[in-house]
Design a protein around this motif. Structure first.
Motif, PDB file in Angstrom:
ATOM      1  N   TYR A  56       1.196  -6.292   6.727  1.00 26.70           N
ATOM      2  CA  TYR A  56       1.436  -6.007   5.737  1.00 26.70           C
ATOM      3  C   TYR A  56       0.841  -6.945   3.949  1.00 26.70           C
ATOM      4  O   TYR A  56       0.471  -7.990   3.910  1.00 26.70           O
ATOM      5  CB  TYR A  56       3.158  -6.897   5.139  1.00 26.70           C
ATOM      6  N   ARG A  57      -0.212  -5.005   3.888  1.00 20.41           N
ATOM      7  CA  ARG A  57      -0.858  -6.061   2.456  1.00 20.41           C
ATOM      8  C   ARG A  57      -0.478  -5.181   1.046  1.00 20.41           C
ATOM      9  O   ARG A  57      -0.538  -6.086   0.741  1.00 20.41           O
ATOM     10  CB  ARG A  57      -2.082  -4.502   3.240  1.00 20.41           C
ATOM     11  N   ASN A  58       0.940  -4.329   1.245  1.00 17.49           N
ATOM     12  CA  ASN A  58       1.276  -4.428   0.068  1.00 17.49           C
ATOM     13  C   ASN A  58       2.363  -3.919   0.508  1.00 17.49           C
ATOM     14  O   ASN A  58       2.601  -3.343   0.879  1.00 17.49           O
ATOM     15  CB  ASN A  58       0.312  -3.683  -1.075  1.00 17.49           C
ATOM     16  N   PRO A  59       3.348  -3.110  -0.861  1.00 13.61           N
ATOM     17  CA  PRO A  59       4.491  -3.325  -0.759  1.00 13.61           C
ATOM     18  C   PRO A  59       4.462  -1.755  -0.387  1.00 13.61           C
ATOM     19  O   PRO A  59       6.151  -1.612   0.945  1.00 13.61           O
ATOM     20  CB  PRO A  59       5.480  -3.569  -2.029  1.00 13.61           C
ATOM     21  N   MET A  60       4.402  -0.686  -0.690  1.00 17.08           N
ATOM     22  CA  MET A  60       4.130   0.325   0.004  1.00 17.08           C
ATOM     23  C   MET A  60       3.832   0.364   1.337  1.00 17.08           C
ATOM     24  O   MET A  60       4.612   0.919   2.199  1.00 17.08           O
ATOM     25  CB  MET A  60       3.410   1.011  -1.072  1.00 17.08           C
ATOM     26  N   GLN A  61       2.675  -0.104   1.436  1.00 13.50           N
ATOM     27  CA  GLN A  61       2.424   0.092   2.898  1.00 13.50           C
ATOM     28  C   GLN A  61       3.055  -0.590   4.051  1.00 13.50           C
ATOM     29  O   GLN A  61       3.342  -0.543   5.160  1.00 13.50           O
ATOM     30  CB  GLN A  61       0.512  -0.690   3.336  1.00 13.50           C
ATOM     31  N   ALA A  62       3.473  -2.079   3.596  1.00 11.29           N
ATOM     32  CA  ALA A  62       4.606  -2.708   4.544  1.00 11.29           C
ATOM     33  C   ALA A  62       5.992  -2.402   4.628  1.00 11.29           C
ATOM     34  O   ALA A  62       6.151  -2.235   5.615  1.00 11.29           O
ATOM     35  CB  ALA A  62       5.283  -4.116   3.695  1.00 11.29           C
ATOM     36  N   MET A  63       6.472  -0.959   3.723  1.00 13.83           N
ATOM     37  CA  MET A  63       7.261  -0.418   3.930  1.00 13.83           C
ATOM     38  C   MET A  63       7.510   0.661   5.045  1.00 13.83           C
ATOM     39  O   MET A  63       8.178   1.354   5.869  1.00 13.83           O
ATOM     40  CB  MET A  63       8.253   0.499   2.843  1.00 13.83           C
ATOM     41  N   TYR A  64       6.145   1.291   4.551  1.00 12.48           N
ATOM     42  CA  TYR A  64       5.400   2.219   5.617  1.00 12.48           C
ATOM     43  C   TYR A  64       5.830   1.734   7.066  1.00 12.48           C
ATOM     44  O   TYR A  64       6.081   2.068   8.479  1.00 12.48           O
ATOM     45  CB  TYR A  64       3.994   3.123   5.035  1.00 12.48           C
ATOM     46  N   VAL A  65       4.421   0.963   6.823  1.00 17.40           N
ATOM     47  CA  VAL A  65       4.766   0.006   8.355  1.00 17.40           C
ATOM     48  C   VAL A  65       6.667   0.147   9.401  1.00 17.40           C
ATOM     49  O   VAL A  65       6.121  -0.477  10.486  1.00 17.40           O
ATOM     50  CB  VAL A  65       3.391  -1.465   8.792  1.00 17.40           C
ATOM     51  N   ILE A  66       6.873  -0.950   8.313  1.00 14.59           N
ATOM     52  CA  ILE A  66       8.407  -1.315   9.117  1.00 14.59           C
ATOM     53  C   ILE A  66       8.851   0.006   9.194  1.00 14.59           C
ATOM     54  O   ILE A  66       9.787  -0.324  10.203  1.00 14.59           O
ATOM     55  CB  ILE A  66       9.114  -2.520   7.495  1.00 14.59           C
TER      56      ILE A  66
END
Length: 314
Positions: A56-66
């Protein structure tokens, strides 16, 4: 006298319901950011920078990964215990603080809002809220941290839902297990509550006294909550990281934590292995969650309280 005490008790619990309801109204909007924040706070636990996988690198990227890995619904993991936590923690926290405000305990002899008294009563109400909401917070963290192996961070608990989590923890660790981590929650919520409520009260009083904004107006509420949210995010995050780590860590067969012995040990070990920046892991999602959560929660609370006060006078 007995009738007067009974009225105070009824008023207190009405304020608890108002505060809890206001907090629950914000939960649906802020829970996805809470999931991201928990994951980022657990990422690289007790490992130096650059020596761990960074899912998880940042909030938007983390949401996408999850969402890609665990499904879109995973962004609302822990929603049910989060609702219970918000109702009990913020209900008792905001309810008790409102009683202090209405009793004039947060004002000085000149009738102005005292920053020191607001901090004191905000801290006291925060301690009460942390104590009542602690079991729900623990379960919330356990469920929000659950993920498929390829993106899992922190200790992975195997709870199916809130009811199963309570049953499992109580069976394995007894009643004390439900309050594991409360020694971190109380200082965290105490500091956070003192910061949030005192800055909100101070800003609202300042803007009203200097006639910058109209008393009891929506712009006054929104401006005061924005200021409060920023103050909260800066002060609260290190305590929140420690609280998350203590609540989520696994336990041995004797009931002791696998990583940390307690609140101060957790602070020391994070500083020793991860440095100062370790206390600000997840600061961006924390900021993005705390500021709108503060704005929405305190705005709902302020509007509900004003409506209740007006209806009571009629």
């Amino acid at each position: 006298m007995q009738e007067n005490q009974s009225q105070h008790v009824r008023l207190f619990f009405k304020n608890v319901v108002l505060g809890g309801s206001a907090a629950c109204c914000t939960c649906f909007f802020t829970n996805p950011l809470d999931v991201v924040k928990i994951r980022m706070q657990l990422q690289g636990e007790l490992k130096a920078r650059g020596q761990h996988a960074k899912f998880y690198r940042n909030p938007m990227q983390a949401m996408y990964v999850i969402a890609r890995t665990d499904g879109l619904v995973a962004l609302q993991k822990g929603f049910i215990p989060a609702l219970h936590y918000q109702f009990f923690m913020n209900g008792f926290r905001l309810g008790s603080y409102q009683m202090a405000v209405r009793s004039g305990l947060t004002k000085d002899k000149d009738g102005k809002v005292s920053l020191l008294l607001s901090i004191v009563y905000g801290a006291m109400s925060g301690s009460l809220g942390a104590l009542t909401g602690s079991p729900f917070y623990m379960v919330k963290v356990h469920l929000q941290a659950q993920a498929k192996q390829e993106i899992a961070v922190g200790h992975q608990h195997t709870h199916e839902n809130m009811r199963h989590a309570f049953k499992t923890v109580f069976k394995e660790q007894g009643g004390r297990g439900l309050y594991r981590g409360v020694n971190a929650a109380i200082p965290a919520v105490t500091v956070g509550s003192a910061t949030q409520l005192s800055s909100f009260s101070f800003a609202r009083d300042f803007l009203t006294r200097h006639q910058i904004l109209q008393p009891d107006s929506l712009p006054l509420t929104l401006t005061s909550t924005c200021f409060s949210g920023v103050c909260l995010a800066v002060v609260f995050t290190p305590f929140d990281v420690v609280s998350t780590r203590l609540y989520n860590q696994g336990v041995s067969s004797t009931g002791t934590g696998l990583f940390y012995k307690g609140f101060f040990d957790c602070f020391y070990r994070i500083f020793q292995t991860e440095g100062i920046l370790g206390f600000y892991k997840g600061i961006v999602p924390s900021f993005l969650r705390l500021v709108p959560h503060t704005i929405l929660c305190l705005s709902f609370w302020d509007r509900f309280s004003l409506y209740f006060m007006k209806s009571s006078k009629q």
